[in-house]
Every structure is written in structure tokens, then in C-alpha cells.
Design a protein around this motif. Sequence first.
Motif, PDB file in Angstrom:
ATOM      1  N   LYS A 299       6.216  59.266  -6.755  1.00 35.98           N
ATOM      2  CA  LYS A 299       5.906  60.306  -5.764  1.00 35.98           C
ATOM      3  C   LYS A 299       6.547  59.906  -4.439  1.00 35.98           C
ATOM      4  O   LYS A 299       6.302  58.810  -3.947  1.00 35.98           O
ATOM      5  N   PRO A 300       7.344  60.803  -3.838  1.00 34.26           N
ATOM      6  CA  PRO A 300       8.087  60.422  -2.636  1.00 34.26           C
ATOM      7  C   PRO A 300       7.221  59.802  -1.538  1.00 34.26           C
ATOM      8  O   PRO A 300       7.585  58.791  -0.953  1.00 34.26           O
ATOM      9  N   PHE A 301       6.053  60.396  -1.298  1.00 36.81           N
ATOM     10  CA  PHE A 301       5.241  59.970  -0.169  1.00 36.81           C
ATOM     11  C   PHE A 301       4.813  58.510  -0.272  1.00 36.81           C
ATOM     12  O   PHE A 301       4.835  57.754   0.692  1.00 36.81           O
ATOM     13  N   THR A 302       4.442  58.083  -1.483  1.00 37.18           N
ATOM     14  CA  THR A 302       4.060  56.688  -1.676  1.00 37.18           C
ATOM     15  C   THR A 302       5.237  55.870  -2.214  1.00 37.18           C
ATOM     16  O   THR A 302       5.331  54.675  -1.987  1.00 37.18           O
ATOM     17  N   GLY A 303       6.120  56.554  -2.933  1.00 34.03           N
ATOM     18  CA  GLY A 303       7.203  55.847  -3.612  1.00 34.03           C
ATOM     19  C   GLY A 303       8.235  55.261  -2.677  1.00 34.03           C
ATOM     20  O   GLY A 303       8.745  54.166  -2.909  1.00 34.03           O
ATOM     21  N   ILE A 304       8.547  55.979  -1.589  1.00 33.00           N
ATOM     22  CA  ILE A 304       9.589  55.492  -0.686  1.00 33.00           C
ATOM     23  C   ILE A 304       9.159  54.218   0.049  1.00 33.00           C
ATOM     24  O   ILE A 304       9.905  53.234   0.028  1.00 33.00           O
ATOM     25  N   PRO A 305       7.963  54.204   0.646  1.00 28.48           N
ATOM     26  CA  PRO A 305       7.518  52.922   1.228  1.00 28.48           C
ATOM     27  C   PRO A 305       7.479  51.801   0.188  1.00 28.48           C
ATOM     28  O   PRO A 305       7.872  50.672   0.458  1.00 28.48           O
ATOM     29  N   PHE A 306       7.044  52.151  -1.009  1.00 26.58           N
ATOM     30  CA  PHE A 306       6.983  51.179  -2.097  1.00 26.58           C
ATOM     31  C   PHE A 306       8.377  50.613  -2.389  1.00 26.58           C
ATOM     32  O   PHE A 306       8.571  49.412  -2.514  1.00 26.58           O
ATOM     33  N   ALA A 307       9.359  51.525  -2.462  1.00 34.05           N
ATOM     34  CA  ALA A 307      10.735  51.108  -2.755  1.00 34.05           C
ATOM     35  C   ALA A 307      11.256  50.193  -1.660  1.00 34.05           C
ATOM     36  O   ALA A 307      11.889  49.167  -1.939  1.00 34.05           O
ATOM     37  N   ILE A 308      10.990  50.569  -0.407  1.00 35.01           N
ATOM     38  CA  ILE A 308      11.467  49.743   0.707  1.00 35.01           C
ATOM     39  C   ILE A 308      10.829  48.351   0.633  1.00 35.01           C
ATOM     40  O   ILE A 308      11.512  47.335   0.755  1.00 35.01           O
ATOM     41  N   ALA A 309       9.533  48.333   0.340  1.00 32.37           N
ATOM     42  CA  ALA A 309       8.841  47.048   0.242  1.00 32.37           C
ATOM     43  C   ALA A 309       9.424  46.196  -0.881  1.00 32.37           C
ATOM     44  O   ALA A 309       9.703  45.009  -0.705  1.00 32.37           O
ATOM     45  N   ILE A 310       9.636  46.815  -2.035  1.00 31.11           N
ATOM     46  CA  ILE A 310      10.168  46.067  -3.182  1.00 31.11           C
ATOM     47  C   ILE A 310      11.558  45.521  -2.879  1.00 31.11           C
ATOM     48  O   ILE A 310      11.842  44.343  -3.069  1.00 31.11           O
ATOM     49  N   LEU A 311      12.424  46.404  -2.372  1.00 29.00           N
ATOM     50  CA  LEU A 311      13.793  45.969  -2.133  1.00 29.00           C
ATOM     51  C   LEU A 311      13.827  44.891  -1.050  1.00 29.00           C
ATOM     52  O   LEU A 311      14.562  43.918  -1.147  1.00 29.00           O
ATOM     53  N   TYR A 312      12.981  45.058  -0.035  1.00 27.79           N
ATOM     54  CA  TYR A 312      12.950  44.041   1.009  1.00 27.79           C
ATOM     55  C   TYR A 312      12.438  42.712   0.453  1.00 27.79           C
ATOM     56  O   TYR A 312      12.995  41.652   0.745  1.00 27.79           O
ATOM     57  N   GLY A 313      11.412  42.793  -0.380  1.00 27.57           N
ATOM     58  CA  GLY A 313      10.866  41.583  -0.993  1.00 27.57           C
ATOM     59  C   GLY A 313      11.913  40.850  -1.815  1.00 27.57           C
ATOM     60  O   GLY A 313      12.081  39.636  -1.693  1.00 27.57           O
ATOM     61  N   PHE A 314      12.648  41.613  -2.608  1.00 28.92           N
ATOM     62  CA  PHE A 314      13.680  41.001  -3.425  1.00 28.92           C
ATOM     63  C   PHE A 314      14.787  40.408  -2.558  1.00 28.92           C
ATOM     64  O   PHE A 314      15.332  39.347  -2.845  1.00 28.92           O
ATOM     65  N   TRP A 315      15.107  41.153  -1.497  1.00 27.77           N
ATOM     66  CA  TRP A 315      16.142  40.691  -0.595  1.00 27.77           C
ATOM     67  C   TRP A 315      15.741  39.368   0.045  1.00 27.77           C
ATOM     68  O   TRP A 315      16.530  38.411   0.101  1.00 27.77           O
ATOM     69  N   ALA A 316      14.481  39.299   0.490  1.00 21.35           N
ATOM     70  CA  ALA A 316      13.987  38.080   1.128  1.00 21.35           C
ATOM     71  C   ALA A 316      14.038  36.918   0.137  1.00 21.35           C
ATOM     72  O   ALA A 316      14.409  35.797   0.484  1.00 21.35           O
ATOM     73  N   PHE A 317      13.705  37.210  -1.108  1.00 17.47           N
ATOM     74  CA  PHE A 317      13.743  36.166  -2.128  1.00 17.47           C
ATOM     75  C   PHE A 317      15.169  35.652  -2.331  1.00 17.47           C
ATOM     76  O   PHE A 317      15.436  34.461  -2.354  1.00 17.47           O
ATOM     77  N   PHE A 318      16.088  36.609  -2.456  1.00 17.20           N
ATOM     78  CA  PHE A 318      17.501  36.287  -2.656  1.00 17.20           C
ATOM     79  C   PHE A 318      17.997  35.362  -1.551  1.00 17.20           C
ATOM     80  O   PHE A 318      18.603  34.319  -1.773  1.00 17.20           O
ATOM     81  N   ASN A 319      17.665  35.786  -0.329  1.00 16.79           N
ATOM     82  CA  ASN A 319      18.041  35.042   0.852  1.00 16.79           C
ATOM     83  C   ASN A 319      17.489  33.620   0.845  1.00 16.79           C
ATOM     84  O   ASN A 319      18.209  32.649   1.075  1.00 16.79           O
ATOM     85  N   ALA A 320      16.190  33.538   0.577  1.00 13.95           N
ATOM     86  CA  ALA A 320      15.520  32.245   0.642  1.00 13.95           C
ATOM     87  C   ALA A 320      16.017  31.322  -0.471  1.00 13.95           C
ATOM     88  O   ALA A 320      16.309  30.152  -0.230  1.00 13.95           O
ATOM     89  N   PHE A 321      16.160  31.880  -1.642  1.00 17.32           N
ATOM     90  CA  PHE A 321      16.581  31.074  -2.791  1.00 17.32           C
ATOM     91  C   PHE A 321      18.000  30.542  -2.600  1.00 17.32           C
ATOM     92  O   PHE A 321      18.258  29.346  -2.684  1.00 17.32           O
ATOM     93  N   ALA A 322      18.930  31.470  -2.314  1.00 14.64           N
ATOM     94  CA  ALA A 322      20.326  31.070  -2.155  1.00 14.64           C
ATOM     95  C   ALA A 322      20.459  30.140  -0.949  1.00 14.64           C
ATOM     96  O   ALA A 322      21.183  29.140  -0.993  1.00 14.64           O
ATOM     97  N   GLY A 323      19.753  30.460   0.124  1.00  7.03           N
ATOM     98  CA  GLY A 323      19.819  29.635   1.323  1.00  7.03           C
ATOM     99  C   GLY A 323      19.306  28.225   1.065  1.00  7.03           C
ATOM    100  O   GLY A 323      19.900  27.245   1.493  1.00  7.03           O
ATOM    101  N   PHE A 324      18.221  28.141   0.323  1.00  7.94           N
ATOM    102  CA  PHE A 324      17.620  26.841   0.018  1.00  7.94           C
ATOM    103  C   PHE A 324      18.627  25.939  -0.693  1.00  7.94           C
ATOM    104  O   PHE A 324      18.829  24.793  -0.311  1.00  7.94           O
TER     105      PHE A 324
END
Lengths: 174, 409
Positions: B39-64
Motif C-alpha cells: 500500500k503506497p501510504f505505508t509501503g513507501i516509508p517502509f521501502a525507504i527504511a528498508i533501502l536505507y537500512g541495507f545501504w547502511a549495512f553495505f557501507n558499514a560492512f565494506a568500510g569495516f
Amino acid sequence: MTILLMGHPNVGKSAVFNRLTGANITESNYPGTTVDFTEGHTFIAGKEYRIIDVPGTFSTEPKDEAERVALDILEEHEDAVVIVVIDSTKVERGLYLAFEVLERGYPAVIALNMWDDAERQNINIDVSRLEEILEVPVVPTVAISGKGIYRLVEKIPSATQVDIKDLKEKISEL
Amino acid sequence: MKLEPEERWRLIDRVARETVQYGAEKTTIKSTLAELTVKPFTGIPFAIAILYGFWAFFNAFAGFFTDGFFVPLFDDLWLPWIQEAFPLEGSWFYYILVGDPAATNSFEAFGILTSGLFVAVGVVLPAIVAFYLVITVLEDSGYMPRLAVLVDTVLHKIGLHGFAVVPMILSLGCNVPGVASTRTLETKKQRFMMMILLSIFIPCGAQLGVMLSLIPEYFGYIMLYLLAGFFVFGWILNKVVPGSSPEIMTDVPPFRIPTISNVSRKLWVKVKGFFTNAIPFVLLGVGLVNILYLVGAIDWLSNILGPVFTGWFGIPKETVAPLIAGFLRKDLAVAQLSAIEMSGFQLITSVVIISIYFPCIATFSMIIKEGRNSGGVLKVLGGSLLTLVTVVFLWGGLLHLIGMILGVT
């Protein structure tokens, strides 16, 4: 002898393939993971079989390039046995493709995959009745855990062609 | 004997009625979550959160691994040791294998055994592992088709549909499987558009890894500019390329918890592929560029292309060398930029040019292979090259113009 794994997108064909051949092709939870065919080999009752993981297709009338590949593979292997992999939570849809395969004269085995999902959703499928009606071996499977794969393999040699005219009459009398 | 579809459905109906019983479905946390993510109303914030979470992980892992382990290993131990211990300093042999004897970091030395190994193993390998870990979880959980549903409206504006997000995300790992996955798109037009757009505008995981390690401060700008290019040229291509862009219906599978065995198996396949297919290309790329330097080819090309580089794009003419390396590996090309003296804005421009000027050789061969099924090799190739040249000059030149207006060139 060639075995084709066919079914709708995202029903677990690649998972079945990996269990059957010990291969490592990509399994994912989205339709359209497999866009090209992969083949492997396995021994069943001392006989070597070539197994092809066919890209997912809804029917034998292709609507995209991956489905085109699927149809080409089916038509290239006229003497193959087809394992029709069906999502147990969407049996009707899966049977549509199974019918198409049978109508083309291929011997088939039906794998009712994601059996665990069906159980969780309270879907009851009478497997022996289904076998009886279709005269095709039907095996419940959970490919990601390997459940039912052994029985599926055992049934492959007993797959035979089905006379559609008889089948039609039989079903109409139900 | 073949049945008509209506007849087939009638029979199936009867069979199903006889054998299948549907009980009441229980509402579970999984099914509620599954509902909320589309559902767009809940789905878009959810998507942003998920993608940001994955991005942060990618960053932290590769950086480490890169900054915490490989950078000290290569810069403090390996580089000084091999610069000292390798015989024949001053010879062409030394130059190709070790590079600059005075370099103090492993990006700049640019020999096969220094920068080649460092970029491949120290920078790109951790990025690839982190990235595929993330992608695999996205794939196996069943989130991809949900994302497809959410972005459907946006992608329709450029003649694609939601499912085109799958090739886009796969391309962020590597463009080659990205191009292959365009097969799931319905029309030749969509396949052509997607192939060309992603091979131009979507940087691969290896390139992302190097960018993140070398120029983290400019990362966001570069990605934003590339993504904007994706949509601008997508919109143009949609108007220019003949063909249709049909609506689709897709299944959204239930959420599943990724199994460790499947995730690790997929990861292993990718890492193995990286060792056998990518690392040799990185090392080969370093060697080739060094040889071209030695025989004077790079200087010659720099002088010929210099006016275009400095005049049109506003970047130093030495950028020719990374562009040549970029044919083989984009990660290597970006790494090479660190040795060239230039301003921050020029660095941004150079990375953008490296991304868009031409797909790497592996992607290019895949486009040729897939072109056969997407309107014929010649047509696809011709169309791609035409788009490519237009994009490079317009989008690259525009960035220079933006720089001039902002007064940062």
C-alpha cells in the motif's frame, strides 16, 4: 532421457532442480529469477537423466522472452518427461499448465510444491484423489527443505502419456 | 488432442472442486506486513527504511573490511615491502608490476601487484560480498516484487513498468545479470530501453565499492546525477523508440525468511565468480594501461582528445587513461582517478563520465548477446551507440555547465 522442470514463475522450479542435481543455480523469491535454461544430470534407479530447469511460464502461449525460451525448450524435447511444479496454494492455475503439457502428449509428474504454505493456509488437497482422476503421479514437496523430493524421483519412471479424450469424459462425469 | 482454454478451465474447475478445500486463512504478522508493504501510504516509508537500512549495512560492512583491514595491510605493510623488495627498479618490468616506487598509497602506485591486487581484493571484494548479502536477502524475502508494485507508477512515466526495478537492482550488483534479466520485460522496446539505460546509468557494485572508499563525500551527488539521467533519457527514449509498453499483472509472493543455506550458497557462487571472472580482468586492466603508458599511446591519445576533455567536459586530459581501463573494469577506472590532480567538481564529473561513456566489456558482450532477441543485433547496437554518444556529450557537458554556473569549475 530428459526431464523438464516446468511451472509458473516463482513456484520453486530452481529449488527442485538444485535438490535433484546438487547444482547451485540461483533460487529467489520473485517471479522471473531464471531467464535462461540450465541443465544438470542425475541418476534415478541406475539410469542417467538429463534435467533442464525451464524458465517460468504461465502457459504455452509465450508473452515475454523468458516464456519464449520455455516454449522452445519444450518443443525441442519431444520425448521428455515433464515435472510440472505447482504452487500448492494456487492449484487451479498450476493445473492449467499441467493440462497444456499433457495435451501436447508429454508424460508428466506433478510436484505440489510449497506444501507447507498450503498447510499453513488451511488448504486441503486430496493427493490420491487427484492422482486417481488425472492418472498422473502427484507428489507433495517442499523443495527448499528437500521434503518429498525423493518420492518425486521415484515416481518419474512411472509417468505415462494421458489420453485427453478419456480424461475429459472422466472429469465430465464427476 | 488440444483443448480450448474455456474447456480446459471447465475441467480444472471440476477437478479442483473434487480435490481441493480452502479453509479459513489466519491473519498472521507476516500477512499483515505483506499487506502493508504494497500500500503506497505505508509501503513507501517502509521501502525507504528498508533501502536505507541495507545501504547502511553495505557501507558499514565494506568500510569495516576495507578501511579497517585492507587499507592498513596494503598501505603500511605490502606496498612499502614490495616497493623495496622487488628487483629492477626503474625498468619497465617494475613499472608494470609495482608501478610508482615513491607512491605512498595503494590506489596511486598503479602496478599489477600493488593497485591491481588492492582494488580487486581490498576494495571490491568486501563491497561485492556486502552487496550480494543485501541483494540475496532482498531476493529471498520476497521484497523485490513489492518494490516493483510501489515504483510502478513512476516507471510508467518512462514507458517501463514496476518490474523493471528488478534489472535495476540486479545491475547495482553487476550489469551483466542486469542485462540478462531484461528478458522478463514484455516488448522489444522495453528490453532495448532497459538494457541501454542500465548499462549507462547504473554503476555496478564494484564501482560503488571503489567510489565509497575513495570519494565518499561526493557519492551522493554522483548517484543523484546518474539517477536523474536514467529518468531524463528514459523519458526521451520512450518518446523516440517505436513499440509499445503494456501494463502487466504480477504475482506478489508471500514473505519468506531467507534460509542461511540458500543465502550462503548464492553468496559463494557470486564470490567464486568474482575470483574467476573479475580479478583477472582487474589485473589485466592495470597491466594493459601500464603498457599503453610505456609505449606512449596514452600521452598521444590525451593530446588528441585533450581539447574535448578540457573544453567540453572540463576535466583534465589525463583522464583518458582511466577511460581506457574502464573498458575492462569500471572499478579500476575510478581507482585510477585518484592519481590525477583535479578539483572536487572535476572528480565528480570524471566519475560520471566513466560511468556513462561506455559499458564495460562484459556488459557490452551481454548486450550483443541479448540484442538478438530484442530486435536484432545491428539495430540494438546501432541504437545503443547512438544513445551512448548523445548521452555522453549532453549529460557530461551539462554537468560541466552546471559547474560553471555554480562557479565551482
